[in-house]
Design a protein around this motif. Sequence first.
Motif, PDB file in Angstrom:
ATOM      1  N   ARG A  35       0.832  -1.210   0.000  1.00 54.57           N
ATOM      2  CA  ARG A  35       0.000   0.000   0.000  1.00 54.57           C
ATOM      3  C   ARG A  35       0.866   1.259   0.000  1.00 54.57           C
ATOM      4  NH1 ARG A  35      -2.355   3.676   3.185  1.00 54.57           N
ATOM      5  NH2 ARG A  35      -2.035   3.047   5.227  1.00 54.57           N
ATOM      6  N   ILE A  36       1.911   1.277   0.838  1.00 55.45           N
ATOM      7  CA  ILE A  36       2.831   2.426   0.884  1.00 55.45           C
ATOM      8  C   ILE A  36       3.565   2.562  -0.448  1.00 55.45           C
ATOM      9  CG2 ILE A  36       4.868   3.396   1.998  1.00 55.45           C
ATOM     10  CD1 ILE A  36       2.406   3.472   3.776  1.00 55.45           C
ATOM     11  N   ALA A  37       4.027   1.437  -0.977  1.00 53.56           N
ATOM     12  CA  ALA A  37       4.731   1.462  -2.261  1.00 53.56           C
ATOM     13  C   ALA A  37       3.822   1.968  -3.374  1.00 53.56           C
ATOM     14  CB  ALA A  37       5.252   0.064  -2.602  1.00 53.56           C
ATOM     15  N   GLY A  38       2.526   1.654  -3.262  1.00 54.08           N
ATOM     16  CA  GLY A  38       1.560   2.131  -4.257  1.00 54.08           C
ATOM     17  C   GLY A  38       1.462   3.640  -4.275  1.00 54.08           C
ATOM     18  N   PHE A  39       1.512   4.268  -3.095  1.00 54.90           N
ATOM     19  CA  PHE A  39       1.510   5.736  -3.016  1.00 54.90           C
ATOM     20  C   PHE A  39       2.725   6.309  -3.756  1.00 54.90           C
ATOM     21  CE2 PHE A  39      -0.960   5.398   1.181  1.00 54.90           C
ATOM     22  CZ  PHE A  39      -2.146   5.787   0.590  1.00 54.90           C
ATOM     23  N   ASP A 194      10.960   9.395   7.397  1.00 54.43           N
ATOM     24  CA  ASP A 194      10.081   8.389   6.797  1.00 54.43           C
ATOM     25  C   ASP A 194       8.931   7.987   7.722  1.00 54.43           C
ATOM     26  OD1 ASP A 194      11.462   8.173   4.331  1.00 54.43           O
ATOM     27  OD2 ASP A 194      12.948   6.870   5.254  1.00 54.43           O
ATOM     28  N   ASP A 195       8.490   8.940   8.529  1.00 53.34           N
ATOM     29  CA  ASP A 195       7.334   8.685   9.385  1.00 53.34           C
ATOM     30  C   ASP A 195       6.059   8.900   8.571  1.00 53.34           C
ATOM     31  OD1 ASP A 195       5.152   9.131  11.361  1.00 53.34           O
ATOM     32  OD2 ASP A 195       6.792   8.963  12.797  1.00 53.34           O
ATOM     33  N   PRO A 196       5.119   7.932   8.552  1.00 54.19           N
ATOM     34  CA  PRO A 196       3.919   8.075   7.718  1.00 54.19           C
ATOM     35  C   PRO A 196       3.022   9.232   8.127  1.00 54.19           C
ATOM     36  CG  PRO A 196       3.719   6.169   9.177  1.00 54.19           C
ATOM     37  CD  PRO A 196       5.134   6.647   9.278  1.00 54.19           C
ATOM     38  N   ARG A 197       3.241   9.795   9.315  1.00 57.69           N
ATOM     39  CA  ARG A 197       2.443  10.942   9.747  1.00 57.69           C
ATOM     40  C   ARG A 197       2.864  12.230   9.041  1.00 57.69           C
ATOM     41  NH1 ARG A 197       3.503  10.398  16.059  1.00 57.69           N
ATOM     42  NH2 ARG A 197       5.548   9.850  15.182  1.00 57.69           N
ATOM     43  N   ASN A 198       4.036  12.216   8.409  1.00 58.38           N
ATOM     44  CA  ASN A 198       4.553  13.409   7.735  1.00 58.38           C
ATOM     45  C   ASN A 198       3.924  13.508   6.338  1.00 58.38           C
ATOM     46  OD1 ASN A 198       6.107  15.404   6.455  1.00 58.38           O
ATOM     47  ND2 ASN A 198       7.926  14.874   7.652  1.00 58.38           N
ATOM     48  N   PRO A 199       3.158  14.560   6.042  1.00 59.39           N
ATOM     49  CA  PRO A 199       2.490  14.676   4.729  1.00 59.39           C
ATOM     50  C   PRO A 199       3.449  14.710   3.545  1.00 59.39           C
ATOM     51  CG  PRO A 199       1.525  16.201   6.311  1.00 59.39           C
ATOM     52  CD  PRO A 199       2.760  15.643   6.963  1.00 59.39           C
ATOM     53  N   ALA A 200       4.719  15.118   3.779  1.00 55.46           N
ATOM     54  CA  ALA A 200       5.678  15.235   2.676  1.00 55.46           C
ATOM     55  C   ALA A 200       6.479  13.962   2.450  1.00 55.46           C
ATOM     56  CB  ALA A 200       6.642  16.397   2.935  1.00 55.46           C
ATOM     57  N   VAL A 201       6.238  12.924   3.241  1.00 61.61           N
ATOM     58  CA  VAL A 201       7.109  11.754   3.194  1.00 61.61           C
ATOM     59  C   VAL A 201       6.976  10.984   1.882  1.00 61.61           C
ATOM     60  CG1 VAL A 201       5.493  10.126   4.282  1.00 61.61           C
ATOM     61  CG2 VAL A 201       7.957   9.832   4.592  1.00 61.61           C
ATOM     62  N   ILE A 202       5.785  10.912   1.317  1.00 65.11           N
ATOM     63  CA  ILE A 202       5.613  10.202   0.039  1.00 65.11           C
ATOM     64  C   ILE A 202       6.296  10.972  -1.089  1.00 65.11           C
ATOM     65  CG2 ILE A 202       3.941   9.407  -1.677  1.00 65.11           C
ATOM     66  CD1 ILE A 202       4.066   7.660   0.802  1.00 65.11           C
ATOM     67  N   GLY A 412      12.323   3.426   3.767  1.00 63.75           N
ATOM     68  CA  GLY A 412      11.137   4.240   4.024  1.00 63.75           C
ATOM     69  C   GLY A 412       9.873   3.403   4.095  1.00 63.75           C
ATOM     70  N   ILE A 413       9.754   2.445   3.181  1.00 59.12           N
ATOM     71  CA  ILE A 413       8.577   1.570   3.167  1.00 59.12           C
ATOM     72  C   ILE A 413       8.525   0.716   4.438  1.00 59.12           C
ATOM     73  CG2 ILE A 413       7.532  -0.416   1.995  1.00 59.12           C
ATOM     74  CD1 ILE A 413       8.600   0.837  -0.646  1.00 59.12           C
ATOM     75  N   ALA A 414       9.692   0.194   4.849  1.00 63.11           N
ATOM     76  CA  ALA A 414       9.744  -0.604   6.083  1.00 63.11           C
ATOM     77  C   ALA A 414       9.344   0.223   7.295  1.00 63.11           C
ATOM     78  CB  ALA A 414      11.152  -1.176   6.267  1.00 63.11           C
ATOM     79  N   GLN A 415       9.829   1.474   7.342  1.00 65.31           N
ATOM     80  CA  GLN A 415       9.498   2.365   8.465  1.00 65.31           C
ATOM     81  C   GLN A 415       8.016   2.710   8.468  1.00 65.31           C
ATOM     82  OE1 GLN A 415      11.393   3.653  10.930  1.00 65.31           O
ATOM     83  NE2 GLN A 415       9.868   5.072  11.745  1.00 65.31           N
ATOM     84  N   GLU A 529      -1.065  13.498  -1.535  1.00 65.47           N
ATOM     85  CA  GLU A 529      -1.130  13.928  -2.930  1.00 65.47           C
ATOM     86  C   GLU A 529      -0.924  15.426  -3.098  1.00 65.47           C
ATOM     87  OE1 GLU A 529      -5.159  14.173  -1.160  1.00 65.47           O
ATOM     88  OE2 GLU A 529      -3.593  12.651  -1.197  1.00 65.47           O
ATOM     89  N   LYS A 530      -1.273  16.223  -2.082  1.00 69.87           N
ATOM     90  CA  LYS A 530      -1.092  17.676  -2.186  1.00 69.87           C
ATOM     91  C   LYS A 530       0.389  18.039  -2.160  1.00 69.87           C
ATOM     92  CE  LYS A 530      -5.600  19.201  -0.664  1.00 69.87           C
ATOM     93  NZ  LYS A 530      -6.371  20.144   0.178  1.00 69.87           N
ATOM     94  N   CYS A 531       1.172  17.339  -1.346  1.00 71.40           N
ATOM     95  CA  CYS A 531       2.618  17.581  -1.308  1.00 71.40           C
ATOM     96  C   CYS A 531       3.283  17.111  -2.604  1.00 71.40           C
ATOM     97  CB  CYS A 531       3.231  16.876  -0.106  1.00 71.40           C
ATOM     98  SG  CYS A 531       2.739  17.578   1.481  1.00 71.40           S
ATOM     99  N   VAL A 532       2.812  15.977  -3.128  1.00 69.71           N
ATOM    100  CA  VAL A 532       3.323  15.486  -4.414  1.00 69.71           C
ATOM    101  C   VAL A 532       3.063  16.512  -5.512  1.00 69.71           C
ATOM    102  CG1 VAL A 532       2.991  13.740  -6.211  1.00 69.71           C
ATOM    103  CG2 VAL A 532       3.145  13.040  -3.809  1.00 69.71           C
ATOM    104  N   ASP A 533       1.876  17.112  -5.501  1.00 69.67           N
ATOM    105  CA  ASP A 533       1.509  18.091  -6.519  1.00 69.67           C
ATOM    106  C   ASP A 533       2.367  19.353  -6.424  1.00 69.67           C
ATOM    107  OD1 ASP A 533      -0.429  18.851  -8.677  1.00 69.67           O
ATOM    108  OD2 ASP A 533      -0.841  20.499  -7.279  1.00 69.67           O
ATOM    109  N   ILE A 534       2.701  19.780  -5.202  1.00 70.49           N
ATOM    110  CA  ILE A 534       3.548  20.963  -5.026  1.00 70.49           C
ATOM    111  C   ILE A 534       4.917  20.731  -5.663  1.00 70.49           C
ATOM    112  CG2 ILE A 534       4.840  22.292  -3.298  1.00 70.49           C
ATOM    113  CD1 ILE A 534       2.378  22.063  -1.476  1.00 70.49           C
TER     114      ILE A 534
END
Length: 652
Positions: A35-39, A194-202, A412-415, A529-534
């Motif tokens: 799921r994380i890798a999919g993002f 690589d904390d999933p709570r961080n919006p910019a991590v993906i 990152g995915i493992a974390q 997705e908003k951080c990815v778009d920026i």
Amino acid sequence: MEWIVIIVAFFAMFIAFVKGRNVQNIEAADSQMERIAGFIRSGAMAYLKRQSKVIFVFIALMSILLLFLPIIGYETVICFVCGAMLSVISGYFGMRTALVANVRTAQEAKKGIHEALKVAFSGGSVMGLLVVGFAAFGLGLLYIIFRDITVLAGFSLGASSIALFCRVGGGIYTKAADVGADLVGKVEAGIPEDDPRNPAVIADNVGDNVGDVAGMGSDIFESYAGAVISSLLLGFSMFSQTGVIFTLLLTAGGIIASIVGIMVVRLIKSKNVHTALRAGTFLSAGLIIIIAAGIDLWLFSNLSLFVAVLAGIIIGVAIGQVTEYYTSSSFSPVKRIAHQSTTGAATNILSGMAAGMRSTAIPVILIAAAVLVSFFTAGLFGVALAALGMLSTVGMIVSIDAYGPIADNAGGIAQMSGQDEKVRKVTDQLDSIGNTTAAIGKGFSIASAALTALALFTTYANVVDLSSVNVLEPSIIAGLLIGAMLPYLFSALTIEAVSKAANKMIAEVRRQFKEIPGIMTGKTVPEYEKCVDISTRAALFQMVLPAMLAIASPILVGILLGKGALAGLLVGATLTGIVLAIHMANSGGAWDNAKKHIEEGAHEGKNSAAHKASVIGDTVGDPMKDTAGPSINILIKLMGIVAVVFAPLFIA
């Protein structure tokens, strides 16, 4: 004889295809990791799709412009399109494989470090083999079709143009996300990397792929193409068809040496990752040395050309070792920066700047030595062969370099998926080695860019019949000054682009932390997705001006001030560009590993005052080592190939 390089190149592409299929066939059993890798995958492909639209528009417009210039034939335009498209295709498939390999590396880390290394390196080797395979296949086939070496400069122009877009755009993307994720996540919120709570991590993990896989691959692709074309042109001018055959056989030999080195890395079962990667690197270098000597003895019955090739190979390996010394936490420069972090961010930054500046001395001396040795043994052809010798095993070099971001993504995915500590320990070890290999790769790409730029300069001088550059002429002095300034202006544009995008990223991350309840407790998924778009918007918009600067500058100087002034511009840009690129890449790499050295437990470890200072230093270094520094390589090479392609304008 000419068909040998095509057959070998096709074999490299076939092996890349097999390796890609093998990686894809590994089962990614953990649904949370998938799921994380999919993002990450969807973000990377969305960026690549939008970037491709810009690139295809550029290719179309540039092709029309070249067709309307009477001095440039349709053959050159065809070569331009082929060079651009093959660079895009190799980057696309290389990145696709990296996006599949990252989650499977994390999955295999459950079994052990050797299994994880096999997957990560296999994923990276797809990029390495595609770079040399597509470049050699395209150049060999176009030469057989047209039987005119001069039109092949169009191939290098296409490759260089795409490299500029991919390296600059990818660098802006990844560092905007990285800076935003670090400053708000680590420093302000106090959460791990690589904390999933961080919006910019993906967006940060996406950036590893678009910047350090696709961008790096296109960078080396254009260096490789430029070195081969310069060697073909100068070899033909000195030795007629025999010089061409020597170049093509050396190119084929380098691909074979890279394939053998790649196979060896997979076979070595040592738990020391660095040992396995080194073994493959040195074996590839040793094989191409033997092959080059054999070709020279067979075609010329002496070893003069071999000495030039050997000089390039030795210098490439030596500069890699120097880069490792200044950027690895195993040595004193990085440890000194970590120690200086105990007194604050200012001393961390000062120490890192000094280390980067100091690191320029030995590489510049080594490059100068390679130029002298190669010229005195084989003339101008020797300088081009030194560049080709350094790049001959680029399939192996790119494989190691591309392994780094795959390992980083796996960590990152493992974390983010909450894997067991044992898994994260394996991925962290792979990532740590990956940081060093990435720094070595940047050092190698800078050194190869220096020799390739010098080879292109000698090609330009040969084409316009320029035997010397008189620095007492006012027009040439003007060209030197403008050329010396361009790397600084170019770097300012790229670093400022990262700063602007990072500012928007930081504001978005802060907004989400403030306005979306449940992020910090893990109950709510951030709006990745908003951080990815920026990052995507910033990368595509901000890369246009640096690209225009690189292409327009040599044309304008050549037309307005003449061929001598353009020679001055190329010399000035190459000299300051090499030193500035080494400085920025090594300072950035040293800051990064100083932070990681502290995170491993030095100077009170994570969340200490030293750690917070090192995060700031690392943030300053990020756009230097991953955006501006590597992009300078492309600037100096692109200006060189533009000068060669448009040379008829300046002769008139």
